[in-house]
Scaffold this active site. Structure first.
Site, PDB file in Angstrom:
ATOM      1  CG  ASP A   8      -1.991  -3.320 -19.779  1.00  0.00           C
ATOM      2  OD1 ASP A   8      -1.851  -4.330 -20.503  1.00  0.00           O
ATOM      3  OD2 ASP A   8      -1.027  -2.708 -19.284  1.00  0.00           O
ATOM      4  CE  LYS A  44       8.860  -4.627  -9.426  1.00  0.00           C
ATOM      5  NZ  LYS A  44       7.846  -5.631  -9.504  1.00  0.00           N
ATOM      6  CD  GLN A  45      12.807   3.438 -16.813  1.00  0.00           C
ATOM      7  OE1 GLN A  45      13.741   3.749 -16.081  1.00  0.00           O
ATOM      8  NE2 GLN A  45      12.338   4.234 -17.751  1.00  0.00           N
ATOM      9  N   GLY A  46       9.006   0.580 -16.212  1.00  0.00           N
ATOM     10  CA  GLY A  46       8.249  -0.056 -17.289  1.00  0.00           C
ATOM     11  C   GLY A  46       8.352   0.763 -18.551  1.00  0.00           C
ATOM     12  CB  ALA A  47       6.660   0.354 -21.808  1.00  0.00           C
ATOM     13  CD  GLU A  48       2.622   4.165 -21.745  1.00  0.00           C
ATOM     14  OE1 GLU A  48       1.986   5.062 -21.190  1.00  0.00           O
ATOM     15  OE2 GLU A  48       2.697   4.032 -22.970  1.00  0.00           O
ATOM     16  CB  ALA A  49       5.014   4.454 -15.244  1.00  0.00           C
TER      17      ALA A  49
HETATM   18  N1  LIG Z   1       0.940  -0.095  -5.162  1.00  0.00           N
HETATM   19  C1  LIG Z   1       1.848  -1.028  -5.421  1.00  0.00           C
HETATM   20  N2  LIG Z   1       2.298  -1.842  -4.423  1.00  0.00           N
HETATM   21  C2  LIG Z   1       3.224  -2.791  -4.683  1.00  0.00           C
HETATM   22  N3  LIG Z   1       3.777  -3.010  -5.894  1.00  0.00           N
HETATM   23  C3  LIG Z   1       3.389  -2.228  -6.918  1.00  0.00           C
HETATM   24  C4  LIG Z   1       2.404  -1.203  -6.743  1.00  0.00           C
HETATM   25  N4  LIG Z   1       2.222  -0.585  -7.924  1.00  0.00           N
HETATM   26  C5  LIG Z   1       3.033  -1.187  -8.798  1.00  0.00           C
HETATM   27  N5  LIG Z   1       3.742  -2.182  -8.218  1.00  0.00           N
HETATM   28  C6  LIG Z   1       4.747  -3.052  -8.872  1.00  0.00           C
HETATM   29  O1  LIG Z   1       5.312  -2.357  -9.956  1.00  0.00           O
HETATM   30  C7  LIG Z   1       5.026  -3.024 -11.206  1.00  0.00           C
HETATM   31  C8  LIG Z   1       4.731  -1.993 -12.282  1.00  0.00           C
HETATM   32  O2  LIG Z   1       3.614  -1.209 -11.918  1.00  0.00           O
HETATM   33  P1  LIG Z   1       2.497  -0.805 -12.986  1.00  0.00           P
HETATM   34  O3  LIG Z   1       1.985  -2.035 -13.626  1.00  0.00           O
HETATM   35  O4  LIG Z   1       1.516   0.095 -12.340  1.00  0.00           O
HETATM   36  O5  LIG Z   1       3.313   0.092 -14.017  1.00  0.00           O
HETATM   37  P2  LIG Z   1       3.841  -0.235 -15.486  1.00  0.00           P
HETATM   38  O6  LIG Z   1       3.466  -1.599 -15.931  1.00  0.00           O
HETATM   39  O7  LIG Z   1       5.254   0.183 -15.552  1.00  0.00           O
HETATM   40  O8  LIG Z   1       3.032   0.781 -16.263  1.00  0.00           O
HETATM   41  P3  LIG Z   1       2.749   0.698 -17.800  1.00  0.00           P
HETATM   42  O9  LIG Z   1       1.925  -0.556 -17.978  1.00  0.00           O
HETATM   43  O10 LIG Z   1       2.034   1.961 -18.057  1.00  0.00           O
HETATM   44  O11 LIG Z   1       4.093   0.585 -18.462  1.00  0.00           O
HETATM   45  C9  LIG Z   1       3.873  -3.969 -10.896  1.00  0.00           C
HETATM   46  O12 LIG Z   1       3.868  -5.097 -11.730  1.00  0.00           O
HETATM   47  C10 LIG Z   1       4.129  -4.324  -9.430  1.00  0.00           C
HETATM   48  O13 LIG Z   1       5.093  -5.351  -9.348  1.00  0.00           O
HETATM   49 MG   LIG Z   2       1.917  -2.983 -15.480  1.00  0.00          MG
END
Ligand SMILES: Nc1ncnc2c1ncn2[C@@H]1O[C@H](COP(=O)(O)OP(=O)(O)OP(=O)(O)O)[C@@H](O)[C@H]1O
Ligand SMILES: [Mg+2]
Length: 222
Positions: free
Chosen positions: A130, A5-10
């Site tokens: 958040d 997956k790719q989010g806004a930050e990670a």
């Molecule tokens: N440890 C984990 N086990 C299973 N699924 C996970 C786990 N960590 C993250 N995910 C999945 O990945 C998605 C994104 O993870 P996370 O919310 O940590 O990052 P992000 O939202 O991209 O970060 P940011 O909010 O900084 O942009 C979560 O909504 C979940 O579906």
């Molecule tokens: Mg998130």
């Protein structure tokens, strides 16, 4: 590592860590930020995230186990919560397969668990920063309410009712804007919150009311 997956930050990758299913959360740099500021912000988020995950675990809240951290590449290696769905997907699936009344009934135990868990978290002075339904996972059969909190990059450690009130306000906005007709569920969350955070919850709810008023004024002014 496989990009999942790719989010806004990670970026979220899937791999294994000495045979254990593992998620790698890699924070990438933002080109619009000054490089020095960017590096320090990223490092701060990585540290906040692992610190809060550990603190939550110590108070009995389920969060993924941290396996390894690489500060140079801003990567957190953590337990993959197997057989899990986000609370967001779960609420959406319940709402789309049931009538409005049935959906509220089905989701009430989950709202109770969320409120209870956040009460414990705030009692430990952990402010998530958040709170959205994408940052909560349900592991196994959703009816077991095995709730896991994730995405602590914006979290901090603070005993102010104001910060806790804002934390709840962020959740309220996220819940109501993502999922229609969930005002009642938010009330269930607050009731459970007050039960588990008995000493500080009165002030937190008062601050929540204050923040709501401010939010309303802002939209009225435009
Ligand atoms: N440890 C984990 N086990 C299973 N699924 C996970 C786990 N960590 C993250 N995910 C999945 O990945 C998605 C994104 O993870 P996370 O919310 O940590 O990052 P992000 O939202 O991209 O970060 P940011 O909010 O900084 O942009 C979560 O909504 C979940 O579906
Ligand atoms: Mg998130």
């Amino acid at each position: 590592m496989e990009l999942w997956k790719q989010g806004a930050e990670a970026k979220i990758h899937k791999t294994d860590f000495y045979g254990k299913p593992c998620i790698v959360k890699e924070r990438f740099s933002k080109s619009y930020r000054h490089p020095i500021l960017d590096k320090s912000l990223t490092a701060q988020r990585v540290k906040s995230e692992i610190r809060a995950m550990l603190r939550c675990r110590m108070s009995g809240i389920l969060t993924p186990t941290v396996y390894f951290v690489n500060m140079d590449s801003s990567c957190i290696y953590m337990e993959e919560m197997l057989d899990s769905v986000t609370v967001r997907d779960y609420i959406q699936s319940v709402q789309s397969s049931k009538t409005a009344v049935e959906a509220i009934e089905t989701l009430t135990p989950l709202a109770n668990t969320i409120g209870h868990t956040l009460g414990i978290m705030h009692k430990q002075n952990i402010v998530h920063g958040d709170l959205t339904t994408s940052n909560m996972l349900l592991q196994g059969d959703p009816s077991n309410n095995r709730l896991c909190l994730i995405d602590f990059g914006l979290s901090f450690f603070e005993n102010l009712s104001e910060d806790k009130g804002v934390d709840l306000y962020v959740l309220e906005r996220a819940l109501i804007s993502t999922h229609p007709n969930t005002e009642k569920l938010f009330n269930v969350i607050l009731e459970a919150y007050c039960k588990s955070n008995d000493t500080g919850s009165k002030d937190v709810i008062a601050k929540l009311e204050e923040v709501r008023m401010r939010g309303r004024k802002r939209t009225m002014v435009g």
